[in-house]
Design a protein around this motif. Sequence first.
Motif, PDB file in Angstrom:
ATOM      1  N   SER A 161       4.601   8.035   0.758  1.00  0.00           N
ATOM      2  CA  SER A 161       4.019   7.706  -0.493  1.00  0.00           C
ATOM      3  C   SER A 161       2.263   8.869  -0.100  1.00  0.00           C
ATOM      4  O   SER A 161       1.753   7.455  -1.440  1.00  0.00           O
ATOM      5  CB  SER A 161       4.003   6.677  -0.949  1.00  0.00           C
ATOM      6  OG  SER A 161       2.834   5.969   0.286  1.00  0.00           O
ATOM      7  N   GLY A 162       1.466   9.141   0.602  1.00  0.00           N
ATOM      8  CA  GLY A 162       0.315   9.343   0.285  1.00  0.00           C
ATOM      9  C   GLY A 162      -0.750   8.345   0.696  1.00  0.00           C
ATOM     10  O   GLY A 162      -0.188   7.256   0.465  1.00  0.00           O
ATOM     11  N   ARG A 163      -1.889   8.802  -0.123  1.00  0.00           N
ATOM     12  CA  ARG A 163      -3.037   7.563   0.386  1.00  0.00           C
ATOM     13  C   ARG A 163      -3.003   6.918  -1.198  1.00  0.00           C
ATOM     14  O   ARG A 163      -2.585   7.089  -1.720  1.00  0.00           O
ATOM     15  CB  ARG A 163      -4.497   8.504   0.445  1.00  0.00           C
ATOM     16  CG  ARG A 163      -4.886   9.556   1.365  1.00  0.00           C
ATOM     17  CD  ARG A 163      -5.775  10.240   0.849  1.00  0.00           C
ATOM     18  NE  ARG A 163      -7.157  10.037   0.847  1.00  0.00           N
ATOM     19  CZ  ARG A 163      -8.567  10.198   1.913  1.00  0.00           C
ATOM     20  NH1 ARG A 163      -8.034  10.906   2.652  1.00  0.00           N
ATOM     21  NH2 ARG A 163      -9.374   9.251   1.574  1.00  0.00           N
ATOM     22  N   ARG A 164      -3.180   5.932  -0.450  1.00  0.00           N
ATOM     23  CA  ARG A 164      -3.673   4.378  -1.251  1.00  0.00           C
ATOM     24  C   ARG A 164      -4.644   4.746  -2.324  1.00  0.00           C
ATOM     25  O   ARG A 164      -5.808   6.291  -2.202  1.00  0.00           O
ATOM     26  CB  ARG A 164      -4.169   3.480  -0.906  1.00  0.00           C
ATOM     27  CG  ARG A 164      -3.302   2.887  -0.906  1.00  0.00           C
ATOM     28  CD  ARG A 164      -3.025   1.148  -0.357  1.00  0.00           C
ATOM     29  NE  ARG A 164      -4.337   1.562   0.803  1.00  0.00           N
ATOM     30  CZ  ARG A 164      -5.035   0.312   0.828  1.00  0.00           C
ATOM     31  NH1 ARG A 164      -5.485  -0.640  -0.302  1.00  0.00           N
ATOM     32  NH2 ARG A 164      -5.650   0.055   2.038  1.00  0.00           N
ATOM     33  N   LEU A 170      10.919   6.376  14.971  1.00  0.00           N
ATOM     34  CA  LEU A 170       9.881   6.775  15.585  1.00  0.00           C
ATOM     35  C   LEU A 170       9.067   6.101  15.105  1.00  0.00           C
ATOM     36  O   LEU A 170       7.885   6.397  15.832  1.00  0.00           O
ATOM     37  CB  LEU A 170      10.525   8.085  15.939  1.00  0.00           C
ATOM     38  CG  LEU A 170      10.991   8.689  16.958  1.00  0.00           C
ATOM     39  CD1 LEU A 170      11.483   9.771  17.240  1.00  0.00           C
ATOM     40  CD2 LEU A 170      11.607   7.531  18.144  1.00  0.00           C
ATOM     41  N   THR A 171       8.805   6.686  13.697  1.00  0.00           N
ATOM     42  CA  THR A 171       7.784   6.470  13.444  1.00  0.00           C
ATOM     43  C   THR A 171       6.370   5.139  13.237  1.00  0.00           C
ATOM     44  O   THR A 171       7.115   4.487  12.015  1.00  0.00           O
ATOM     45  CB  THR A 171       7.477   7.208  11.474  1.00  0.00           C
ATOM     46  OG1 THR A 171       8.300   8.599  12.344  1.00  0.00           O
ATOM     47  CG2 THR A 171       6.470   7.630  11.850  1.00  0.00           C
ATOM     48  N   PRO A 172       5.346   4.980  13.494  1.00  0.00           N
ATOM     49  CA  PRO A 172       4.832   3.561  13.278  1.00  0.00           C
ATOM     50  C   PRO A 172       4.380   3.505  11.817  1.00  0.00           C
ATOM     51  O   PRO A 172       4.230   4.544  10.661  1.00  0.00           O
ATOM     52  CB  PRO A 172       3.523   3.585  13.493  1.00  0.00           C
ATOM     53  CG  PRO A 172       3.280   5.684  14.716  1.00  0.00           C
ATOM     54  CD  PRO A 172       4.655   5.938  14.036  1.00  0.00           C
ATOM     55  N   TYR A 173       5.022   2.239  10.778  1.00  0.00           N
ATOM     56  CA  TYR A 173       4.677   2.241   9.658  1.00  0.00           C
ATOM     57  C   TYR A 173       3.263   2.205   9.009  1.00  0.00           C
ATOM     58  O   TYR A 173       3.713   3.387   7.788  1.00  0.00           O
ATOM     59  CB  TYR A 173       4.278   0.537   9.569  1.00  0.00           C
ATOM     60  CG  TYR A 173       5.824  -0.114   9.564  1.00  0.00           C
ATOM     61  CD1 TYR A 173       7.052  -0.504   9.106  1.00  0.00           C
ATOM     62  CD2 TYR A 173       6.058  -1.025  11.085  1.00  0.00           C
ATOM     63  CE1 TYR A 173       8.374  -0.438   9.408  1.00  0.00           C
ATOM     64  CE2 TYR A 173       7.046  -1.643  10.719  1.00  0.00           C
ATOM     65  CZ  TYR A 173       8.492  -1.155  10.571  1.00  0.00           C
ATOM     66  OH  TYR A 173       9.448  -1.608  10.771  1.00  0.00           O
ATOM     67  N   ARG A 174       2.674   2.729   9.601  1.00  0.00           N
ATOM     68  CA  ARG A 174       1.388   3.135   8.447  1.00  0.00           C
ATOM     69  C   ARG A 174       1.053   4.930   8.228  1.00  0.00           C
ATOM     70  O   ARG A 174       0.920   5.212   7.552  1.00  0.00           O
ATOM     71  CB  ARG A 174      -0.170   2.865   9.559  1.00  0.00           C
ATOM     72  CG  ARG A 174      -0.582   1.888   8.896  1.00  0.00           C
ATOM     73  CD  ARG A 174      -2.408   1.427   9.787  1.00  0.00           C
ATOM     74  NE  ARG A 174      -2.091  -0.313   9.992  1.00  0.00           N
ATOM     75  CZ  ARG A 174      -2.443  -1.312   8.705  1.00  0.00           C
ATOM     76  NH1 ARG A 174      -2.275  -0.634   7.774  1.00  0.00           N
ATOM     77  NH2 ARG A 174      -3.357  -2.502   9.109  1.00  0.00           N
ATOM     78  N   LEU A 175       1.761   5.096   9.389  1.00  0.00           N
ATOM     79  CA  LEU A 175       1.433   6.809   9.112  1.00  0.00           C
ATOM     80  C   LEU A 175       3.229   6.918   8.368  1.00  0.00           C
ATOM     81  O   LEU A 175       2.970   7.547   7.724  1.00  0.00           O
ATOM     82  CB  LEU A 175       2.208   7.667  10.558  1.00  0.00           C
ATOM     83  CG  LEU A 175       2.743   9.003  11.211  1.00  0.00           C
ATOM     84  CD1 LEU A 175       1.147   9.971   9.851  1.00  0.00           C
ATOM     85  CD2 LEU A 175       2.696   9.323  12.198  1.00  0.00           C
TER      86      LEU A 175
END
Length: 281
Positions: A278-281, A267-272
Amino acid sequence: MTNKTILITGASTGIGKCCALHLDQQGFKVFAGVRKLADGEALQNEASASLQPILVDVTDTASIKQAVETITAEVGVTGLSGLVNNAGIAVAGPLEFLPVDEIRHQFEVNVFGQLAVTQACLPLLRQSTNGRIVNMSSMSGKIALPFVGPYSASKFALEAFSDSMRLELRRWGITVSIIEPGAIKTPIWQKTVKSGMEILNKLPPKAYEFYGSAIKKVPQILENGNDRGIPPEKVALAVAHALTTPTPKVRYIVGNDARFAIGFAWLTPYRLRDWLVSGRR
Ligand SMILES: NC(=O)c1ccc[n+]([C@@H]2O[C@H](COP(=O)([O-])OP(=O)(O)OC[C@H]3O[C@@H](n4cnc5c(N)ncnc54)[C@H](OP(=O)(O)O)[C@@H]3O)[C@@H](O)[C@H]2O)c1
């Protein structure tokens, strides 16, 4: 099903052992694949006289051939009603530095081994009126998390092999079911800590410079996996269903964590998904 004769690979411990004992209790003639005679004897002590340990290393062609010859001599023209491809190992660590040979070994056991055993058993499965193949995948065959890349890749490959094979074997009525468990309490976690640390300890200093904090967490993550694991009996019930019901399911998801992870991946888009994992880059 009249013929109830099955082969289970990797029956020395964990899910394979639990399936072997459960199916033995259900009246199946179980050929329980082990790599050590002592493991076979231990299994026999807990089973009925019908359970027969059989030496099979899924990475060794000669061992597979010998095992299938032994089974053929035992079952005669009735063949095998089921094959449970369960043997498996887990290789973990950062893909940038893991030796490719370790990743090859992961695939030799979890993918090519399963395929080789299946190829060798198919003549026996065809001899039976409705042969069944049950492949032990994982929720990791549906969602790939960091530092378990080799394991996930092997299970994704097993999923794809299973889907193709299911369609190829359809005309003979041979079914292929895929089991997708979440965390199950078995020795695999401890074995992975041990073999994993042996591999990780040999990684070059750069691996620790880049991924040190994640590498240090690996043993704890594996311990947690074992702690929150559900009993292997839950998987044995799914395997038994796939082997006995008139219309086996294509996929059996076992455990709430697996249901959640597979639903989340779906269900979840890849970016989300990346941000949540793994949190923010
Ligand atoms: N535990 C989990 O949370 C979990 C979750 C999802 C899927 N699975 C899958 O379930 C299957 C069974 O795992 P488990 O958790 O029950 O682990 P386990 O207790 O470590 O059992 C693994 C079995 O595979 C055997 N094996 C390893 N390499 C082999 C080889 N080259 N040839 C033949 N047998 C071999 C082992 O035999 P030896 O004792 O001789 O090494 C053992 O019998 C694996 O495919 C695993 O990926 C496990």
